[in-house]
Design an enzyme around this catalytic site. Sequence first.
Site, PDB file in Angstrom:
ATOM      1  N   ASP A  47     -12.053  -9.267   4.438  1.00  0.00           N
ATOM      2  CA  ASP A  47     -13.315  -9.280   3.685  1.00  0.00           C
ATOM      3  C   ASP A  47     -13.889 -10.692   3.635  1.00  0.00           C
ATOM      4  OD1 ASP A  47     -13.110  -6.553   3.108  1.00  0.00           O
ATOM      5  OD2 ASP A  47     -13.797  -6.834   1.033  1.00  0.00           O
ATOM      6  N   TYR A  99       0.817  -1.210   0.000  1.00  0.00           N
ATOM      7  CA  TYR A  99       0.000   0.000   0.000  1.00  0.00           C
ATOM      8  C   TYR A  99       0.857   1.269   0.000  1.00  0.00           C
ATOM      9  CZ  TYR A  99      -4.613  -2.075   0.806  1.00  0.00           C
ATOM     10  OH  TYR A  99      -5.795  -2.742   0.675  1.00  0.00           O
ATOM     11  N   ASP A 157      -6.193  -7.050   4.141  1.00  0.00           N
ATOM     12  CA  ASP A 157      -7.316  -6.435   3.428  1.00  0.00           C
ATOM     13  C   ASP A 157      -8.197  -7.528   2.837  1.00  0.00           C
ATOM     14  OD1 ASP A 157      -8.839  -4.371   2.134  1.00  0.00           O
ATOM     15  OD2 ASP A 157      -7.832  -4.921   0.263  1.00  0.00           O
ATOM     16  N   ASP A 165      -2.560 -18.361   0.822  1.00  0.00           N
ATOM     17  CA  ASP A 165      -3.508 -19.108  -0.025  1.00  0.00           C
ATOM     18  C   ASP A 165      -4.191 -20.196   0.792  1.00  0.00           C
ATOM     19  OD1 ASP A 165      -0.993 -20.289   0.145  1.00  0.00           O
ATOM     20  OD2 ASP A 165      -0.944 -20.984  -1.935  1.00  0.00           O
ATOM     21  N   LYS A 225       3.475 -15.303   2.922  1.00  0.00           N
ATOM     22  CA  LYS A 225       3.711 -16.064   1.684  1.00  0.00           C
ATOM     23  C   LYS A 225       5.206 -16.307   1.611  1.00  0.00           C
ATOM     24  CE  LYS A 225       2.331 -17.875  -2.244  1.00  0.00           C
ATOM     25  NZ  LYS A 225       1.544 -19.132  -2.291  1.00  0.00           N
TER      26      LYS A 225
HETATM   27  C1  IPM Z   1     -10.290  -1.375   3.807  1.00  0.00           C
HETATM   28  C2  IPM Z   1     -10.554  -0.809   2.437  1.00  0.00           C
HETATM   29  C3  IPM Z   1      -9.418   0.144   2.079  1.00  0.00           C
HETATM   30  C4  IPM Z   1      -8.145  -0.671   2.059  1.00  0.00           C
HETATM   31  C5  IPM Z   1      -9.594   0.893   0.750  1.00  0.00           C
HETATM   32  C6  IPM Z   1     -10.896   1.655   0.699  1.00  0.00           C
HETATM   33  C7  IPM Z   1      -8.447   1.813   0.464  1.00  0.00           C
HETATM   34  O1  IPM Z   1     -10.729  -1.823   1.510  1.00  0.00           O
HETATM   35  O2  IPM Z   1     -10.183  -0.583   4.767  1.00  0.00           O
HETATM   36  O3  IPM Z   1     -10.197  -2.590   3.919  1.00  0.00           O
HETATM   37  O4  IPM Z   1      -7.820  -1.308   1.039  1.00  0.00           O
HETATM   38  O5  IPM Z   1      -7.441  -0.684   3.070  1.00  0.00           O
HETATM   39 MG    MG Z   2     -10.729  -3.768   2.358  1.00  0.00          MG
END
Ligand code: IPM
Ligand code: MG
Length: 364
Positions: free
Chosen positions: A252, A143, A248, A224, A192
């Site tokens: 999710d 990032y 990240d 993975d 990884k």
């Molecule tokens: C998160 C989001 C952010 C990230 C984006 C919006 C930049 O997906 O906070 O997980 O990738 O960190």
């Molecule tokens: Mg995210």
Amino acid sequence: MGKYKIAVIPGDGIGPEVTNAARVVMDLVAKKFGHDFSYDELLAGGIAIDVTGNPLPSSTVAACKKSDAVLLGAVGGPAWDNLPGEMRPEKALLGLRSELGLFANIRPAILYSSLSEACPLHPDIASKGIDICFVRELTGGMYFGDRGRREGKFGNEAYDTEAYSVMEVDRIARTAFELAMTRKKTVLSVDKANVLESSRLWREVVINVAKEYPEVKLEHMYVDNASMQLIKRPFDFDVVVTTNMFGDILSDEAAMITGSIGMLPSASLGEKGKPGMYEPIHGSAPDIAGQDKANPLATILSIAMMLRISLGLEAEASAIEAAVEKVLEKGYRTGDIAYGNTSEDSKIKLVGTREMGSLVAKEL
Ligand code: IPM
Ligand code: MG
């Protein structure tokens, strides 16, 4: 009794709706427990681009630094999708993380028993429960690494770099081990290391930090495989420490198996004593913005984390969490978590963003 200054960044899309719902809950906490919360509403993201031409005005950063804690809704949306990288709304989020030194992102993923129907996994798996806490490194890795365009072997190419220093891995590993001491005393480090040099350093440093926490059991997993095991046996996961990029993605995935990304709060923390930032892990959901459809529970649960971690108000934080559970038990659902029978006579009652906020406040 305390007086606290909260910087609020509603942002874009559903951001203003979910932060408003959360403020209703905070105001009730203030009343019930006798605190004084003052809110400093600040611009960041797409709306800041529209108003000031800059996704993260310096006045916003300065005000955040002076606050006790920051509450953020969400940033981004299709209106700003074609801007160059440096001018995108997401730059505001990344800028806040780095300007405030928020290197540790804590993302608890809990499957509430009343939401087990919203879990897409096999009932035999869901019934064993999910209570994972991700510790995602937040100000390093790909990032923030060197990036750009250049002439490569096959012509024009783009690159992003994954780089981690010993210091960065050391401090996030410590955060994970400290957290593990308050939970089941296990840490899973995801990397990884079979391919990436940065992951090999990551693993070395985590192993070194582990020596200072002999009571904590440390395991390692390739990312993975971790993404697979998270689906197969989420009940075995507890504290997971990982890089910015892997965190990240995996958070999710974890959000989805707990029913909805609309349920997951987060805390972004830096050095002790500096303001932390609290936000739902979901985005700005432009498709449902302004329709009173968004689930405010992730933001409300983020407030609970804020009260606990930044303001040291444990009783208040637990009261919010208990109220959220109660409201879910009573069958109230926003669209994202309304599975099963939602007809008039069913126990499941579909509600909007505002009503969900008031229901939690009423339960308090
Ligand atoms: C998160 C989001 C952010 C990230 C984006 C919006 C930049 O997906 O906070 O997980 O990738 O960190
Ligand atoms: Mg995210």
